[in-house]
Design a protein around this motif. Sequence first.
Motif, PDB file in Angstrom:
ATOM      1  N   VAL A  34       3.948  -2.230  -9.126  1.00  0.00           N
ATOM      2  CA  VAL A  34       4.008  -2.011  -7.684  1.00  0.00           C
ATOM      3  C   VAL A  34       4.149  -0.517  -7.418  1.00  0.00           C
ATOM      4  O   VAL A  34       5.044   0.136  -7.948  1.00  0.00           O
ATOM      5  CB  VAL A  34       5.191  -2.777  -7.073  1.00  0.00           C
ATOM      6  N   GLN A  35       3.255   0.019  -6.594  1.00  0.00           N
ATOM      7  CA  GLN A  35       3.238   1.459  -6.431  1.00  0.00           C
ATOM      8  C   GLN A  35       2.621   1.866  -5.109  1.00  0.00           C
ATOM      9  O   GLN A  35       1.675   1.234  -4.630  1.00  0.00           O
ATOM     10  CB  GLN A  35       2.427   2.086  -7.576  1.00  0.00           C
ATOM     11  N   ALA A  82      -2.027   1.922  -2.248  1.00  0.00           N
ATOM     12  CA  ALA A  82      -1.123   0.880  -2.715  1.00  0.00           C
ATOM     13  C   ALA A  82      -1.722   0.129  -3.892  1.00  0.00           C
ATOM     14  O   ALA A  82      -2.946  -0.042  -3.976  1.00  0.00           O
ATOM     15  CB  ALA A  82      -0.827  -0.098  -1.580  1.00  0.00           C
ATOM     16  N   SER A  83      -0.848  -0.346  -4.766  1.00  0.00           N
ATOM     17  CA  SER A  83      -1.294  -1.162  -5.889  1.00  0.00           C
ATOM     18  C   SER A  83      -0.166  -2.073  -6.333  1.00  0.00           C
ATOM     19  O   SER A  83       1.015  -1.784  -6.112  1.00  0.00           O
ATOM     20  CB  SER A  83      -1.760  -0.289  -7.055  1.00  0.00           C
ATOM     21  N   GLY A  84      -0.544  -3.196  -6.945  1.00  0.00           N
ATOM     22  CA  GLY A  84       0.449  -4.089  -7.527  1.00  0.00           C
ATOM     23  C   GLY A  84       1.024  -5.132  -6.597  1.00  0.00           C
ATOM     24  O   GLY A  84       1.912  -5.894  -7.006  1.00  0.00           O
ATOM     25  N   PHE A  85       0.553  -5.186  -5.345  1.00  0.00           N
ATOM     26  CA  PHE A  85       1.021  -6.210  -4.421  1.00  0.00           C
ATOM     27  C   PHE A  85      -0.084  -6.507  -3.412  1.00  0.00           C
ATOM     28  O   PHE A  85      -1.079  -5.775  -3.338  1.00  0.00           O
ATOM     29  CB  PHE A  85       2.313  -5.773  -3.718  1.00  0.00           C
ATOM     30  N   ASN A  90      -7.695  -2.419   4.550  1.00  0.00           N
ATOM     31  CA  ASN A  90      -7.230  -3.455   3.612  1.00  0.00           C
ATOM     32  C   ASN A  90      -8.161  -3.601   2.416  1.00  0.00           C
ATOM     33  O   ASN A  90      -7.731  -4.020   1.341  1.00  0.00           O
ATOM     34  CB  ASN A  90      -7.065  -4.782   4.340  1.00  0.00           C
ATOM     35  N   ALA A  91      -9.425  -3.266   2.586  1.00  0.00           N
ATOM     36  CA  ALA A  91     -10.363  -3.342   1.463  1.00  0.00           C
ATOM     37  C   ALA A  91     -10.065  -2.287   0.406  1.00  0.00           C
ATOM     38  O   ALA A  91     -10.343  -2.476  -0.783  1.00  0.00           O
ATOM     39  CB  ALA A  91     -11.797  -3.198   1.971  1.00  0.00           C
ATOM     40  N   LYS A  92      -9.487  -1.160   0.857  1.00  0.00           N
ATOM     41  CA  LYS A  92      -9.163  -0.070  -0.067  1.00  0.00           C
ATOM     42  C   LYS A  92      -7.676   0.003  -0.393  1.00  0.00           C
ATOM     43  O   LYS A  92      -7.237   0.898  -1.112  1.00  0.00           O
ATOM     44  CB  LYS A  92      -9.618   1.267   0.528  1.00  0.00           C
ATOM     45  N   ASN A  93      -6.897  -0.929   0.170  1.00  0.00           N
ATOM     46  CA  ASN A  93      -5.442  -0.926  -0.055  1.00  0.00           C
ATOM     47  C   ASN A  93      -4.836   0.437   0.277  1.00  0.00           C
ATOM     48  O   ASN A  93      -4.010   0.981  -0.475  1.00  0.00           O
ATOM     49  CB  ASN A  93      -5.107  -1.304  -1.503  1.00  0.00           C
ATOM     50  N   SER A 143      11.582  -7.036  -1.140  1.00  0.00           N
ATOM     51  CA  SER A 143      12.224  -5.743  -0.899  1.00  0.00           C
ATOM     52  C   SER A 143      11.180  -4.706  -0.499  1.00  0.00           C
ATOM     53  O   SER A 143      10.022  -4.785  -0.934  1.00  0.00           O
ATOM     54  CB  SER A 143      12.945  -5.281  -2.166  1.00  0.00           C
ATOM     55  N   PRO A 144      11.565  -3.738   0.325  1.00  0.00           N
ATOM     56  CA  PRO A 144      10.615  -2.692   0.730  1.00  0.00           C
ATOM     57  C   PRO A 144      10.192  -1.834  -0.458  1.00  0.00           C
ATOM     58  O   PRO A 144      10.929  -1.683  -1.437  1.00  0.00           O
ATOM     59  CB  PRO A 144      11.382  -1.884   1.768  1.00  0.00           C
ATOM     60  N   ILE A 145       9.004  -1.265  -0.314  1.00  0.00           N
ATOM     61  CA  ILE A 145       8.437  -0.404  -1.352  1.00  0.00           C
ATOM     62  C   ILE A 145       8.275   0.989  -0.752  1.00  0.00           C
ATOM     63  O   ILE A 145       7.797   1.119   0.382  1.00  0.00           O
ATOM     64  CB  ILE A 145       7.063  -0.942  -1.805  1.00  0.00           C
TER      65      ILE A 145
END
Length: 116
Positions: free
Chosen positions: A2-3, A24-27, A73-76, A103-105
């Motif tokens: 998650v990042q 964003a990545s991992g979620f 959303n397509a590119k996060n 939890s918030p990121i």
Amino acid sequence: QVQLVESGGGLVQPGGSLRLSCAASGFTFSRYAMSWYRQAPGKERELVARIISGGNTNYADSVKGRFTISRDNAKNTVYLQMNSLKPEDTAVYYCNAASSVYSPIWGQGTQVTVSS
């Protein structure tokens, strides 16, 4: 993993513009409300702008009409277009992902300095 990774900060003159990006990545990005916060030296972190999954937005009064938050959303990725920058916009800008379940990121932050 998650990042959130911010980019696009830097030094700009008053009246100038910058565009911040947060990858964003991992979620499941599309399910999260995404926000930009900022923290100036000696001050508390404050919310700058938020965009929910449906696209509705809200802004701090101090940036209304100057900043625009958007998401792809397509590119996060979430963006913060900052125009008519003022010295008081100088701060570290943080990306945040929020969910009612998890939890918030937070990202690591990117420095924005507005100075002549």
